[in-house]
Design a protein around this motif. Structure first.
Motif, PDB file in Angstrom:
ATOM      1  N   GLY A  76      -2.342   0.668  -2.816  1.00  9.02           N
ATOM      2  CA  GLY A  76      -1.025   0.505  -3.412  1.00  9.02           C
ATOM      3  C   GLY A  76      -0.690  -0.915  -3.794  1.00  9.02           C
ATOM      4  N   ASP A  77      -1.602  -1.827  -3.581  1.00  6.94           N
ATOM      5  CA  ASP A  77      -1.313  -3.243  -3.809  1.00  6.94           C
ATOM      6  C   ASP A  77      -1.069  -3.569  -5.283  1.00  6.94           C
ATOM      7  OD1 ASP A  77      -3.575  -4.520  -1.229  1.00  6.94           O
ATOM      8  OD2 ASP A  77      -1.557  -3.667  -1.139  1.00  6.94           O
ATOM      9  N   TRP A  78      -1.636  -2.777  -6.189  1.00  5.29           N
ATOM     10  CA  TRP A  78      -1.491  -3.080  -7.607  1.00  5.29           C
ATOM     11  C   TRP A  78      -0.518  -2.148  -8.315  1.00  5.29           C
ATOM     12  CZ3 TRP A  78      -7.462  -3.367  -8.636  1.00  5.29           C
ATOM     13  CH2 TRP A  78      -7.983  -4.502  -7.976  1.00  5.29           C
ATOM     14  N   VAL A  79       0.174  -1.344  -7.545  1.00  3.67           N
ATOM     15  CA  VAL A  79       1.144  -0.431  -8.141  1.00  3.67           C
ATOM     16  C   VAL A  79       2.254  -1.235  -8.804  1.00  3.67           C
ATOM     17  CG1 VAL A  79       2.969   1.209  -7.561  1.00  3.67           C
ATOM     18  CG2 VAL A  79       0.661   1.533  -6.669  1.00  3.67           C
ATOM     19  N   ASP A  80       2.661  -0.804  -9.990  1.00  2.00           N
ATOM     20  CA  ASP A  80       3.694  -1.514 -10.729  1.00  2.00           C
ATOM     21  C   ASP A  80       5.112  -1.074 -10.345  1.00  2.00           C
ATOM     22  OD1 ASP A  80       1.232  -1.151 -13.015  1.00  2.00           O
ATOM     23  OD2 ASP A  80       2.115  -3.158 -12.788  1.00  2.00           O
ATOM     24  N   TYR A  81       5.266   0.206 -10.090  1.00  2.00           N
ATOM     25  CA  TYR A  81       6.588   0.720  -9.742  1.00  2.00           C
ATOM     26  C   TYR A  81       6.488   1.702  -8.579  1.00  2.00           C
ATOM     27  CZ  TYR A  81       7.627  -1.043 -14.411  1.00  2.00           C
ATOM     28  OH  TYR A  81       7.748  -1.847 -15.514  1.00  2.00           O
ATOM     29  N   TRP A  82       7.505   1.631  -7.711  1.00  2.00           N
ATOM     30  CA  TRP A  82       7.602   2.528  -6.565  1.00  2.00           C
ATOM     31  C   TRP A  82       8.933   3.251  -6.578  1.00  2.00           C
ATOM     32  CZ3 TRP A  82       3.621   3.372  -3.307  1.00  2.00           C
ATOM     33  CH2 TRP A  82       2.614   2.408  -3.189  1.00  2.00           C
ATOM     34  N   GLY A  83       8.904   4.487  -6.078  1.00  2.00           N
ATOM     35  CA  GLY A  83      10.162   5.155  -5.779  1.00  2.00           C
ATOM     36  C   GLY A  83      10.647   4.747  -4.405  1.00  2.00           C
ATOM     37  N   ARG A  84      11.805   5.256  -4.023  1.00  2.00           N
ATOM     38  CA  ARG A  84      12.378   4.893  -2.727  1.00  2.00           C
ATOM     39  C   ARG A  84      11.864   5.755  -1.586  1.00  2.00           C
ATOM     40  NH1 ARG A  84      18.718   3.123  -3.439  1.00  2.00           N
ATOM     41  NH2 ARG A  84      18.345   1.375  -4.836  1.00  2.00           N
ATOM     42  N   GLY A  85      11.238   6.858  -1.912  1.00  2.00           N
ATOM     43  CA  GLY A  85      10.639   7.695  -0.895  1.00  2.00           C
ATOM     44  C   GLY A  85      11.489   8.900  -0.523  1.00  2.00           C
ATOM     45  N   THR A  86      10.794   9.922  -0.028  1.00  2.00           N
ATOM     46  CA  THR A  86      11.463  11.120   0.480  1.00  2.00           C
ATOM     47  C   THR A  86      10.763  11.540   1.761  1.00  2.00           C
ATOM     48  OG1 THR A  86      12.194  13.369  -0.106  1.00  2.00           O
ATOM     49  CG2 THR A  86      10.034  12.716  -0.915  1.00  2.00           C
ATOM     50  N   GLN A  87      11.571  11.881   2.770  1.00  2.00           N
ATOM     51  CA  GLN A  87      11.028  12.198   4.087  1.00  2.00           C
ATOM     52  C   GLN A  87      10.509  13.631   4.121  1.00  2.00           C
ATOM     53  OE1 GLN A  87      10.842  10.250   7.091  1.00  2.00           O
ATOM     54  NE2 GLN A  87       9.611  12.005   7.775  1.00  2.00           N
ATOM     55  N   VAL A  88       9.309  13.788   4.643  1.00  2.00           N
ATOM     56  CA  VAL A  88       8.728  15.100   4.907  1.00  2.00           C
ATOM     57  C   VAL A  88       8.445  15.185   6.398  1.00  2.00           C
ATOM     58  CG1 VAL A  88       6.724  16.591   4.565  1.00  2.00           C
ATOM     59  CG2 VAL A  88       7.730  15.376   2.616  1.00  2.00           C
ATOM     60  N   THR A  89       9.002  16.191   7.048  1.00  2.00           N
ATOM     61  CA  THR A  89       8.796  16.383   8.472  1.00  2.00           C
ATOM     62  C   THR A  89       8.245  17.779   8.706  1.00  2.00           C
ATOM     63  OG1 THR A  89      10.638  14.904   8.990  1.00  2.00           O
ATOM     64  CG2 THR A  89       9.854  16.345  10.753  1.00  2.00           C
ATOM     65  N   VAL A  90       7.096  17.836   9.367  1.00  2.80           N
ATOM     66  CA  VAL A  90       6.448  19.121   9.649  1.00  2.80           C
ATOM     67  C   VAL A  90       6.467  19.331  11.153  1.00  2.80           C
ATOM     68  CG1 VAL A  90       4.405  20.537   9.339  1.00  2.80           C
ATOM     69  CG2 VAL A  90       4.969  18.777   7.638  1.00  2.80           C
ATOM     70  N   SER A  91       7.136  20.373  11.596  1.00  4.72           N
ATOM     71  CA  SER A  91       7.236  20.663  13.023  1.00  4.72           C
ATOM     72  C   SER A  91       6.098  21.579  13.458  1.00  4.72           C
ATOM     73  CB  SER A  91       8.579  21.306  13.330  1.00  4.72           C
ATOM     74  OG  SER A  91       8.690  22.547  12.675  1.00  4.72           O
ATOM     75  N   ALA A  92       5.694  21.378  14.709  1.00  4.23           N
ATOM     76  CA  ALA A  92       4.572  22.174  15.229  1.00  4.23           C
ATOM     77  C   ALA A  92       4.993  23.608  15.526  1.00  4.23           C
ATOM     78  CB  ALA A  92       4.026  21.506  16.478  1.00  4.23           C
TER      79      ALA A  92
END
Length: 125
Positions: A109-125
Protein backbone atom coordinates in the motif's frame (compact mmCIF):
# COMPACT_ATOMS: atom_id res chain seq x y z
CA UNK A 1 -11.64 16.43 -4.85
CA UNK A 2 -11.00 12.70 -5.10
CA UNK A 3 -13.07 10.56 -2.80
CA UNK A 4 -13.25 6.85 -2.18
CA UNK A 5 -16.19 5.99 0.04
CA UNK A 6 -16.59 2.47 1.38
CA UNK A 7 -19.84 0.96 2.58
CA UNK A 8 -21.31 -2.43 3.36
CA UNK A 9 -19.36 -3.40 6.43
CA UNK A 10 -20.99 -4.82 9.52
CA UNK A 11 -21.30 -7.74 11.90
CA UNK A 12 -21.81 -11.23 10.50
CA UNK A 13 -21.52 -14.75 11.82
CA UNK A 14 -18.79 -17.07 10.64
CA UNK A 15 -19.76 -18.65 7.34
CA UNK A 16 -21.80 -15.64 6.33
CA UNK A 17 -21.36 -13.12 3.54
CA UNK A 18 -20.97 -9.39 3.08
CA UNK A 19 -20.53 -7.19 0.03
CA UNK A 20 -18.40 -4.09 0.35
CA UNK A 21 -18.72 -1.20 -2.06
CA UNK A 22 -16.26 1.56 -2.90
CA UNK A 23 -17.73 4.57 -4.67
CA UNK A 24 -15.06 6.61 -6.45
CA UNK A 25 -15.49 10.24 -7.44
CA UNK A 26 -13.56 13.38 -8.26
CA UNK A 27 -11.63 12.22 -11.30
CA UNK A 28 -11.47 9.63 -14.06
CA UNK A 29 -10.21 6.30 -12.74
CA UNK A 30 -9.67 4.50 -16.04
CA UNK A 31 -5.90 4.76 -15.55
CA UNK A 32 -6.02 3.39 -12.03
CA UNK A 33 -5.91 -0.03 -10.46
CA UNK A 34 -8.37 -0.40 -7.60
CA UNK A 35 -7.84 -2.57 -4.59
CA UNK A 36 -8.85 -3.55 -1.09
CA UNK A 37 -6.65 -3.74 1.96
CA UNK A 38 -7.51 -4.60 5.54
CA UNK A 39 -6.02 -3.81 8.90
CA UNK A 40 -6.54 -4.87 12.50
CA UNK A 41 -5.29 -2.88 15.51
CA UNK A 42 -1.60 -3.33 16.16
CA UNK A 43 -0.98 -5.11 12.87
CA UNK A 44 0.30 -4.02 9.50
CA UNK A 45 -2.04 -3.37 6.64
CA UNK A 46 -2.69 -6.45 4.49
CA UNK A 47 -3.44 -6.61 0.79
CA UNK A 48 -6.74 -8.35 -0.01
CA UNK A 49 -7.51 -8.00 -3.73
CA UNK A 50 -7.02 -5.74 -6.74
CA UNK A 51 -8.66 -5.16 -10.10
CA UNK A 52 -7.86 -3.06 -13.13
CA UNK A 53 -10.50 -0.53 -14.03
CA UNK A 54 -11.79 -2.51 -17.01
CA UNK A 55 -12.26 -5.54 -14.76
CA UNK A 56 -10.22 -7.80 -17.02
CA UNK A 57 -7.52 -8.55 -14.46
CA UNK A 58 -7.87 -9.50 -10.81
CA UNK A 59 -5.53 -10.78 -8.13
CA UNK A 60 -6.15 -12.03 -4.61
CA UNK A 61 -4.23 -12.65 -1.44
CA UNK A 62 -3.90 -16.35 -0.67
CA UNK A 63 -5.89 -15.88 2.54
CA UNK A 64 -9.04 -14.88 0.65
CA UNK A 65 -8.65 -16.71 -2.67
CA UNK A 66 -11.74 -18.74 -3.48
CA UNK A 67 -13.86 -16.90 -0.90
CA UNK A 68 -13.69 -13.24 -1.97
CA UNK A 69 -14.46 -11.76 -5.38
CA UNK A 70 -13.52 -8.26 -6.52
CA UNK A 71 -15.48 -6.65 -9.34
CA UNK A 72 -16.16 -3.26 -10.83
CA UNK A 73 -19.01 -1.33 -12.39
CA UNK A 74 -17.50 1.40 -14.53
CA UNK A 75 -20.82 3.09 -15.19
CA UNK A 76 -21.25 3.58 -11.45
CA UNK A 77 -17.58 4.26 -10.71
CA UNK A 78 -17.83 1.59 -8.05
CA UNK A 79 -15.69 -1.36 -7.01
CA UNK A 80 -17.09 -4.24 -5.00
CA UNK A 81 -15.71 -6.92 -2.74
CA UNK A 82 -18.01 -9.90 -2.32
CA UNK A 83 -16.94 -11.80 0.77
CA UNK A 84 -18.27 -15.32 1.30
CA UNK A 85 -17.52 -18.03 3.85
CA UNK A 86 -16.31 -15.37 6.25
CA UNK A 87 -14.04 -16.38 9.12
CA UNK A 88 -13.33 -14.62 12.43
CA UNK A 89 -9.82 -13.90 11.15
CA UNK A 90 -11.37 -11.77 8.39
CA UNK A 91 -12.35 -9.24 11.06
CA UNK A 92 -10.68 -5.93 10.20
CA UNK A 93 -11.22 -2.45 8.86
CA UNK A 94 -11.36 -2.75 5.09
CA UNK A 95 -9.95 0.09 2.99
CA UNK A 96 -10.50 0.87 -0.66
CA UNK A 97 -7.41 2.01 -2.59
CA UNK A 98 -6.63 3.52 -5.99
CA UNK A 99 -3.18 3.48 -7.56
CA UNK A 100 -2.12 4.80 -10.95
CA UNK A 101 -1.53 1.89 -13.30
CA UNK A 102 1.87 2.99 -14.58
CA UNK A 103 3.33 1.89 -11.23
CA UNK A 104 3.74 -1.76 -10.21
CA UNK A 105 0.97 -2.64 -7.80
CA UNK A 106 2.01 -1.95 -4.24
CA UNK A 107 1.08 -4.97 -2.09
CA UNK A 108 2.10 -2.98 1.01
CA UNK A 109 0.00 0.00 0.00
CA UNK A 110 2.99 2.32 0.10
CA UNK A 111 2.43 3.59 -3.44
CA UNK A 112 -1.33 3.91 -3.30
CA UNK A 113 -2.48 7.32 -4.48
CA UNK A 114 -5.87 7.47 -2.79
CA UNK A 115 -7.43 5.77 0.21
CA UNK A 116 -10.93 5.53 1.53
CA UNK A 117 -11.69 5.97 5.21
CA UNK A 118 -12.47 2.32 5.76
CA UNK A 119 -15.40 0.18 6.81
CA UNK A 120 -15.44 -2.21 9.75
CA UNK A 121 -16.09 -5.90 9.15
CA UNK A 122 -16.60 -8.06 12.22
CA UNK A 123 -17.04 -11.82 11.95
CA UNK A 124 -18.23 -13.59 15.09
CA UNK A 125 -17.39 -17.20 15.82
Amino acid sequence: QVQLVESGGGLVQAGGSLRLSCAASGRTFSSYVMGWFRQTPGKERDFVARINWSGSSTYYADAVKGRFTISSNNAKNTVYLQMNSLKPEDTAVYYCAAQQNYKPWSYTGDWVDYWGRGTQVTVSA
